[in-house]
Design a protein around this motif. Structure first.
Motif, PDB file in Angstrom:
ATOM      1  N   UNK A   1      44.926   3.862  13.131  1.00 22.63           N
ATOM      2  CA  UNK A   1      43.563   4.398  12.572  1.00 22.63           C
ATOM      3  C   UNK A   1      43.644   5.256  11.448  1.00 22.63           C
ATOM      4  N   UNK A   2      43.182   5.090  10.253  1.00 24.67           N
ATOM      5  CA  UNK A   2      42.618   5.918   9.211  1.00 24.67           C
ATOM      6  C   UNK A   2      41.682   6.781   9.331  1.00 24.67           C
ATOM      7  N   UNK A   3      42.016   8.159   9.654  1.00 21.83           N
ATOM      8  CA  UNK A   3      40.827   8.880   9.934  1.00 21.83           C
ATOM      9  C   UNK A   3      40.928  10.103   8.970  1.00 21.83           C
ATOM     10  N   UNK A   4      39.960  10.100   7.986  1.00 20.88           N
ATOM     11  CA  UNK A   4      39.781  11.041   7.097  1.00 20.88           C
ATOM     12  C   UNK A   4      38.872  12.381   7.594  1.00 20.88           C
ATOM     13  N   UNK A   5      38.606  12.386   8.833  1.00 18.87           N
ATOM     14  CA  UNK A   5      37.402  13.465   9.146  1.00 18.87           C
ATOM     15  C   UNK A   5      38.234  14.380  10.264  1.00 18.87           C
ATOM     16  N   UNK A   6      39.506  13.888  10.472  1.00 20.65           N
ATOM     17  CA  UNK A   6      40.223  14.794  11.796  1.00 20.65           C
ATOM     18  C   UNK A   6      40.204  16.167  11.507  1.00 20.65           C
ATOM     19  N   UNK A   7      40.493  16.812  10.216  1.00 21.24           N
ATOM     20  CA  UNK A   7      40.614  17.990   9.890  1.00 21.24           C
ATOM     21  C   UNK A   7      39.237  18.678   9.919  1.00 21.24           C
ATOM     22  N   UNK A   8      38.269  18.080   9.186  1.00 17.30           N
ATOM     23  CA  UNK A   8      36.853  18.651   9.203  1.00 17.30           C
ATOM     24  C   UNK A   8      36.024  18.656  10.684  1.00 17.30           C
ATOM     25  N   UNK A   9      36.439  17.642  11.522  1.00 15.00           N
ATOM     26  CA  UNK A   9      35.847  17.525  12.688  1.00 15.00           C
ATOM     27  C   UNK A   9      36.477  18.492  13.632  1.00 15.00           C
ATOM     28  N   UNK A  10      37.691  18.971  13.397  1.00 11.93           N
ATOM     29  CA  UNK A  10      38.121  20.050  14.338  1.00 11.93           C
ATOM     30  C   UNK A  10      37.604  21.413  14.091  1.00 11.93           C
ATOM     31  N   UNK A  11      37.014  21.549  13.052  1.00 10.94           N
ATOM     32  CA  UNK A  11      36.286  22.715  12.705  1.00 10.94           C
ATOM     33  C   UNK A  11      34.689  22.747  13.032  1.00 10.94           C
ATOM     34  N   UNK A  12      34.237  21.624  13.438  1.00 10.77           N
ATOM     35  CA  UNK A  12      32.720  21.299  13.545  1.00 10.77           C
ATOM     36  C   UNK A  12      32.283  22.199  14.672  1.00 10.77           C
ATOM     37  N   UNK A  13      31.195  22.875  14.489  1.00 11.58           N
ATOM     38  CA  UNK A  13      30.461  23.406  15.719  1.00 11.58           C
ATOM     39  C   UNK A  13      29.011  23.123  15.782  1.00 11.58           C
ATOM     40  N   UNK A  14      28.324  23.275  16.792  1.00  8.44           N
ATOM     41  CA  UNK A  14      26.954  22.841  17.173  1.00  8.44           C
ATOM     42  C   UNK A  14      26.140  23.608  16.184  1.00  8.44           C
ATOM     43  N   UNK A  15      25.258  22.860  15.410  1.00  6.95           N
ATOM     44  CA  UNK A  15      24.251  23.925  14.600  1.00  6.95           C
ATOM     45  C   UNK A  15      23.436  24.715  15.186  1.00  6.95           C
ATOM     46  N   UNK A  16      23.183  25.938  14.783  1.00  6.90           N
ATOM     47  CA  UNK A  16      22.424  26.974  15.333  1.00  6.90           C
ATOM     48  C   UNK A  16      21.106  26.857  14.671  1.00  6.90           C
ATOM     49  N   UNK A  17      19.972  26.859  15.349  1.00  6.49           N
ATOM     50  CA  UNK A  17      18.544  26.720  14.951  1.00  6.49           C
ATOM     51  C   UNK A  17      18.019  28.024  14.095  1.00  6.49           C
TER      52      UNK A  17
END
Length: 694
Positions: A322-338
């Motif tokens: 699978x081609x996955x261009x989001x892997x590094x970005x997703x690893x840094x993802x955090x739930x948004x704080x209101x």
């Protein structure tokens, strides 16, 4: 599979055409005849041969004159589609012999030119009967079985002994055996045959020898008859019978026979793409040549060269494909704080004048009446719709009820939806990593009698090899390009990847490579096929390429182990064959041409199903665009002579004798205006000739 020269349907794995004698090159689709359907490498181990694959010994060149060597193959191939046979003439006086079936009766005439009653050989007592008929190589003897006869008797007829006095012919029509399920004429008046118990017999014209039982296939070369005897799965016993000494010798356990001649046989043992390759010479112990192979691609015993594939399995996770261009970005993802979407405000700014007065007077009750407490935010939420601007406004008030903040609700929702999508990708990514797939690639290897085994190239697909000339074409499985079969955006769940893993379309855009004399070269983008055909001298290689409904033929010259592109031979390529170093071919436009010395020349136009006879004469159905006419013509150079119209099938004997069927009636053509009807309502016929068509 169809013959590239005359278009006849061939048995799977057949090496030579039973109709015209050409060596089969897997290269081209075959053109259709008017009003009738023309009978049209993972690459498997070559299929077990039977009567249709006899060679005596296996010839290496594809000359049309090979018809005499493989007359047996013609019997099987032609009887299966209507019973039109051809026999190579060894004696001039046999050119006038004719055998045919009418109303279930088998007839013979020694001179088809004369108006005389034919001799009745056998009456099947049915208006329509299927006969299995074959002439001996010297055409002195006729063998036949009437398939409507429940006892399936095999008869031998001494043709030249038959006379007009049918009462005296009984002694020349001999019963060989009964319950015969298949046979083949070998030599003059001799035959190999099966009985219904799969027992194999040899009849030498006087005596019968019981060779063996449970025989599942046989292959003859000269006086040596190789055969496989059933001994259960996965392997059988490979044996041979010597027609001269009449002795049986067991060779070895065998899964399949690859190639053979009168001196040696190449075969494999094993199962499930895990085979060992052996060579056995007559009278000597078998020698193992290679082990753990998957498929034999091509073999040439004369030169001692064998190409084969060896499967390589590697366990990979689904995620590897699978081609996955989001892997590094997703690893840094955090739930948004209101809180990141709040702007400081106040009750006076948020509330209109009427509501603000109520807020001041009933402040404590205001939050219970006008607001909703959100556990998600840990704050009170006040909602207001701004009718003047058509906007929704959200305010969050802390639990102390003294700090008001305006919420960027749309921004927060977009951020949260993006985070949820990241979460779905994270879960999908984990699922893909948990599931595994056995990735299969093939290494192409070569065995030579002088040098033993060597690796040719690793990780290949769509291989096509020529062991005689040591030429290979293939595609390579490039890990970087081919392994990634789709993007993670294309998948909603891990199992959806399987439709991409098993989709061969991914190979369509990969380049083709050639290996000649140990040198690899990348072919240009015009080459979209690995199949090819080689001239007799091994110097010219033709590659047919297909794109949609069109096909093109390209020529290359083999110079010092490198393929030099000559150019495009033609567009709309149909089918063709080599005769020496000249390549004769037809186009989808109805042209019949020859390619030689780097140039093409059109021989005939507006023709189809062309056959080049041994004397240089051409026979063809003309009026290419009129499929209802079936006009048969003979060409000397470009001078056309019409034989007849509405011709269903024909057999060319010579310029002044062509046997053909029209509207079910059998005719002989004796030159212009000398067509003679031999008989009416003929269902099948056999005669001497070098070519046949139907």
């Amino acid at each position: 599979m169809k013959c590239p020269k005359c278009g006849v349907e061939l048995a799977a794995g057949a090496k030579f055409c039973g109709a015209c004698g050409s060596k089969v090159e897997e290269q081209t689709p075959v053109q259709e005849m008017p009003t009738q359907e023309m009978p049209t490498q993972e690459i498997p181990i070559q299929p077990q041969a039977d009567w249709s694959q006899e060679q005596d010994p296996a010839p290496k060149k594809n000359h049309a004159k090979l018809i005499g060597v493989i007359a047996v193959a013609a019997v099987v191939a032609l009887v299966a589609i209507g019973g039109f046979l051809v026999f190579h003439s060894l004696k001039p006086d046999t050119e006038k012999q004719l055998v045919y079936v009418k109303d279930g009766v088998l007839y013979y005439t020694g001179n088809m030119d004369k108006e005389k009653d034919p001799l009745e050989i056998y009456d099947g007592h049915e208006d329509y009967c299927d006969y299995d008929v074959e002439l001996s190589k010297d055409q002195r003897y006729l063998f036949f079985i009437c398939e409507e006869d429940s006892s399936e008797r095999l008869y031998r007829v001494k043709l030249q002994k038959l006379t007009a006095n049918e009462d005296k012919n009984d002694k020349y029509i001999e019963e060989v055996d009964s319950h015969v399920t298949g046979y083949k004429a070998v030599g003059s008046g001799k035959a190999l045959y099966y009985r219904d118990s799969n027992d194999l017999y040899y009849y030498d014209g006087k005596e019968t020898t019981d060779i063996d039982g449970d025989v599942i296939s046989n292959f003859r070369s000269g006086d040596i008859v190789y055969y496989l005897k059933s001994e259960g799965d996965p392997e059988d016993m490979l044996c041979y019978f010597d027609l001269g000494s009449r002795k049986v010798t067991e060779i070895d356990d065998c899964t399949n026979v690859i190639d053979y001649n009168k001196d040696e046989v190449l075969y494999v043992q094993g199962e499930d793409q895990d085979y060992d390759l052996y060579l056995a010479k007559i009278g000597k112990k078998p020698v193992k040549l290679a082990e753990g192979i998957s498929e034999v691609d091509s073999a040439d015993l004369e030169s001692g060269v064998i190409y084969y594939l060896r499967k390589v399995e590697t366990e990979k996770s689904y995620y590897d494909y699978v081609e996955d261009p989001y892997a590094q970005e997703d690893a840094k993802a955090a739930e948004p704080d209101v809180k990141d979407f709040l702007t400081a405000s106040s009750a006076k700014k948020a509330l209109d004048e009427y509501v603000y007065e109520a807020y001041k007077e009933y402040r404590d009750e205001f939050y219970d009446y006008y607001c909703i407490y959100s556990d998600e935010y840990g704050m009170y939420v006040y909602y207001d719709y701004d009718y003047d601007n058509g906007k929704e406004n959200y305010y969050l008030i802390d639990t102390d009820k003294d700090k008001w903040n305006k919420l960027d609700y749309e921004g927060y929702q977009e951020a949260y939806e993006a985070y949820e999508k990241v979460g779905e990708r994270i879960q999908l990514r984990e699922d893909l990593k948990e599931q595994t797939f056995d990735a299969v690639s093939y290494d192409l290897c070569c065995y030579t009698a002088k040098g033993g085994e060597k690796d040719v190239v690793s990780a290949v697909v769509n291989t096509y090899t020529d062991a005689e000339n040591q030429i290979c074409l293939y595609q390579k499985t490039d890990e970087e390009d081919i392994a990634k079969v789709c993007s993670i955006d294309d998948l909603s769940y891990a199992g959806a990847l399987e439709s991409y893993l098993y989709n061969e379309e991914s190979e369509a855009d990969q380049p083709y490579y050639a290996m000649v004399g140990g040198k690899e070269q990348k072919l240009d983008d015009h080459i979209t096929s690995s199949s090819f055909t080689v001239s007799d001298d091994g110097k010219t290689i033709l590659i047919p390429c297909y794109s949609g409904d069109s096909s093109e033929l390209y020529a290359f010259e083999n110079k010092s182990g490198e393929l030099k592109k000559v150019g495009k031979v033609c567009s709309n390529y149909g089918y063709g064959y080599w005769d020496g170093d000249a390549f004769y071919y037809s186009t989808d436009d109805g042209d019949y041409c020859v390619y030689s010395n780097g140039k093409s020349k059109t021989i005939l136009k507006d023709v189809q199903s062309v056959i080049r006879q041994e004397n240089g004469v051409y026979t063809a159905y003309t009026d290419y665009k009129d499929y209802s006419d079936n006009k048969l013509s003979v060409f000397h150079e470009k001078d056309e002579t019409t034989v007849d119209r509405d011709v269903e099938c024909y057999c060319y004997i010579n310029d002044t004798r062509i046997v053909y069927r029209k509207h079910g009636d059998l005719y002989v053509y004796r030159g212009e205006d000398k067509n003679r009807r031999i008989d009416r309502d003929v269902s099948s016929f056999w005669c001497d000739g070098a070519e046949v068509s139907w």
